[in-house]
Write a protein that holds these residues in place. Structure first.
Motif, mmCIF file in Angstrom:
data_model
loop_
_atom_site.group_PDB
_atom_site.id
_atom_site.type_symbol
_atom_site.label_atom_id
_atom_site.label_comp_id
_atom_site.label_asym_id
_atom_site.label_seq_id
_atom_site.Cartn_x
_atom_site.Cartn_y
_atom_site.Cartn_z
ATOM 1 N N ASN A 107 0.848 -1.195 0.000
ATOM 2 C CA ASN A 107 0.000 0.000 0.000
ATOM 3 C C ASN A 107 0.886 1.248 0.000
ATOM 4 N N ARG A 108 1.542 1.480 -1.167
ATOM 5 C CA ARG A 108 2.459 2.604 -1.282
ATOM 6 C C ARG A 108 1.834 3.792 -1.996
ATOM 7 N N GLY A 109 0.506 3.763 -2.194
ATOM 8 C CA GLY A 109 -0.153 4.944 -2.725
ATOM 9 C C GLY A 109 -0.105 6.070 -1.716
ATOM 10 N N THR A 110 -0.481 5.753 -0.477
ATOM 11 C CA THR A 110 -0.419 6.724 0.608
ATOM 12 C C THR A 110 0.600 6.320 1.667
ATOM 13 N N SER A 111 1.066 5.071 1.614
ATOM 14 C CA SER A 111 2.140 4.564 2.484
ATOM 15 C C SER A 111 1.765 4.560 3.956
ATOM 16 N N GLY A 112 0.487 4.349 4.272
ATOM 17 C CA GLY A 112 0.063 4.252 5.661
ATOM 18 C C GLY A 112 0.141 2.822 6.166
ATOM 19 N N ILE A 113 0.177 2.672 7.514
ATOM 20 C CA ILE A 113 0.195 1.323 8.078
ATOM 21 C C ILE A 113 -1.215 0.744 8.161
ATOM 22 N N ASP A 114 -2.243 1.584 8.015
ATOM 23 C CA ASP A 114 -3.607 1.084 8.124
ATOM 24 C C ASP A 114 -3.955 0.220 6.908
ATOM 25 N N GLY A 115 -4.663 -0.874 7.162
ATOM 26 C CA GLY A 115 -5.188 -1.676 6.067
ATOM 27 C C GLY A 115 -4.272 -2.741 5.516
ATOM 28 N N SER A 116 -3.082 -2.938 6.098
ATOM 29 C CA SER A 116 -2.155 -3.925 5.543
ATOM 30 C C SER A 116 -2.718 -5.340 5.645
#
Length: 566
Positions: free
Chosen positions: A418-427
């Protein structure tokens, strides 16, 4: 009774190739839920947590390339989709988001579960539509049917992405017990013929002439899904022209044997002479984001004479601050059209190849001999990944470790992150969505904060047995000890690392996953074959390390790397 235009949404989706639907329960969305649930050609699942359900849908769309439909009730449910919608927007993943709503006359009237849902995703959506609230006039049904086709066409049009339809619904929401829901197969459907974004012969000849002005050509591949036709055209282009191809692990080009895969290590070198020799005349780029900060900083300092970016449509980023030309075509077409003649500087390619070989040999020997730390552990895990499998990389240190270490040539592993926004949420949820729509094993490599943040990604009735979760648990946000800035601050432990004492044993028990706990190399070596066995079932391999020891080991690695590349 459920209005036929609402039922027709499901039929149009099915006719336009949608296969997967993820619902979250609610009353206002009941007409949509029933229409999708009763359609014979759609696979429908219910996930209670809207944030998790949206990331699961994202994972499905990532692996299938087809839009996944999301359905939720009115109110804050729609807001909980927002993180995954933003990720889908920047990672260019097709989603159709259907949010049930109060009819317009009840907005801002203190009615329950009511917020302002029109354009709720702001600038992080390709298009937002408002479904008709009434169908007294026959044009309203025509409008509604046209809208659904337009939304799905837009979701897939390059660059792909999420599209939103807000659906105001009035009671009654539920059909009578003996009422049938019928699907009109003659419903209006608008098809769109996709553009292949090919270069014209004139364009190809002109670009070929321009290309021959440059001897040192560097190709940098950004994030993308695995594309066999791209790999074939890249290999031929590189072989014929001497161009050097560099790819992060999330670019999915590392399967090719000639690709430079250790650039993150290479650009940690302090040898100015070497760095100057690696400087390109022409930089060719395509794809989306780049993980390697060292690569970005290198190209911003050692600038090429020109940079051409290949992208069929949409906004183009100037990531390296060197952009000089935008070429509107698909990358495979460019490389197959311009890679027939040989002219580039072979010495340039040899310098890159030798340096990459040195970095690779160093990493292999260093991780084999280093103590039990996260970097060495990830090296072991990557080597053991099953062929014909998928790898999901959670953000923070997980994706960085994997990018430093890279995949070996020929490893049949498709990589997602998930490198579109690079957040840890949703992995967790994204990996679940991938596993639900993939035949082989899907492995999630994640840290403890990302894992526990998204435990609801496992809270549903569809746990895929091909899911494997490798959890690096150092009981803290370990990345803050590894990056400059927070590691020098007295607030590091209480306010950045946010230490926690959780382990995943209870989570595994709650959701019926197999569980292994590992604290040393011997336990890891014993556990990995069992964990990755095809018939092992869904499981968590929790690897316990110490945050301070990881930081010391990583600092030692960087010092040894600089020495090895000098």
């Amino acid at each position: 009774m459920i209005l036929q235009p609402v039922v027709n949404i499901a039929e149009i989706c099915a006719q336009k190739g949608v296969e997967q639907v993820v619902l979250s329960p609610g009353s206002r969305c009941a007409p949509l839920t029933i229409a999708f649930a009763r359609h014979p050609k759609l696979t429908v699942r219910t996930v209670t947590d809207e944030r998790s359900s949206a990331f699961i849908a994202l994972g499905m769309a990532l692996t299938s390339g087809k839009p996944t439909v999301l359905v939720c009730t009115s109110g804050t449910a729609a807001l909980n989709y927002a993180p995954a919608v933003a990720e889908a927007y920047f990672q260019q993943v097709p989603l159709l988001v259907l949010t049930a709503d109060r009819p317009p006359e009840w907005i801002d009237q203190l009615d329950g579960q009511t917020i302002r849902q029109q354009n709720v995703y702001g600038l992080h959506i390709k298009q937002s539509y408002s479904f008709p609230a009434g169908f007294a006039h026959p044009d309203a049904a025509w409008h509604a049917e046209r809208m659904v086709s337009e939304a799905l066409n837009e979701a897939l049009a390059f660059p792909a992405g999420p599209v939103h339809i807000n659906v105001p619904l009035r009671e009654p929401f539920y059909p009578a017990p003996d009422e049938e829901v019928t699907f009109d197969q003659q419903v209006k459907v608008i098809e769109e013929v996709a553009n292949n974004f090919a270069l014209s012969q004139t364009q190809a000849v002109q670009l070929q002439e321009e290309l021959q002005q440059y001897k040192k050509i560097l190709v940098v591949a950004g994030q993308d899904v695995l594309k066999p036709d791209l790999l074939d055209s890249l290999e031929k282009f590189s072989a014929n022209t001497g161009a050097v191809v560099v790819g992060d692990i999330i670019s999915n080009v590392q399967r090719s044997p000639g690709v430079i895969r250790y650039q993150d290590a290479i650009f940690s070198s302090q040898d100015e002479s070497l760095l100057q020799q690696l400087q390109p005349d022409l930089l060719l780029t395509f794809g989306k984001s780049i993980i390697s900060k060292s690569l970005k900083l290198y190209l911003r300092k050692f600038k090429p004479k020109a940079q051409w970016h290949l992208q069929p449509a949409g906004q183009v980023a100037d990531t390296f601050q060197t952009l000089t030309k935008i070429i509107r075509c698909a990358a495979p077409d460019f490389f197959s059209s311009l890679g027939e003649r040989e002219w580039a500087d072979r010495a340039y390619a040899e310098i890159w190849k030798r340096t990459d070989g040195r970095a690779g040999r160093f990493l292999k020997s260093y991780t084999a001999e280093a103590g039990f730390s996260e970097l060495a552990v990830v090296a072991q895990v990557l080597q053991q990944l099953p062929q014909q499998s998928h790898l999901h990389l959670a953000n923070s240190m997980s994706v960085r470790y994997a990018n430093i270490l890279a995949l070996a040539p020929g490893q049949q592993v498709a990589v997602f992150a998930n490198r579109g926004t690079s957040g840890i949420d949703g992995s967790n949820s994204t990996a679940v969505g991938c596993a639900l729509t993939s035949p082989g094993i899907t492995t999630l490599l994640t840290g403890d904060l990302a894992f526990f943040y998204d435990r609801n990604g496992l809270w549903h009735n569809y746990l895929p047995q091909n899911l494997r979760i490798v959890l690096l648990n150092n009981h803290a946000g370990g990345i803050f000890r590894l990056i400059d800035g927070p590691k020098q601050q007295p607030e590091l432990e209480p306010f950045f690392e946010t230490k926690q004492a959780l382990n995943a044993a209870n989570t595994a028990s709650d959701f019926g996953l197999n569980y292994w706990a590992v604290r040393n190399y011997e336990e890891l070596t014993e556990a990995l074959p069992k964990f990755f066995a095809a018939d092992a079932g869904a499981g968590i391999l929790e690897i316990f390390t110490d945050s301070k020891e990881n930081a010391a080991a990583f600092a030692a690695y960087k010092q040894a790397l600089v020495k090895a590349l000098s």
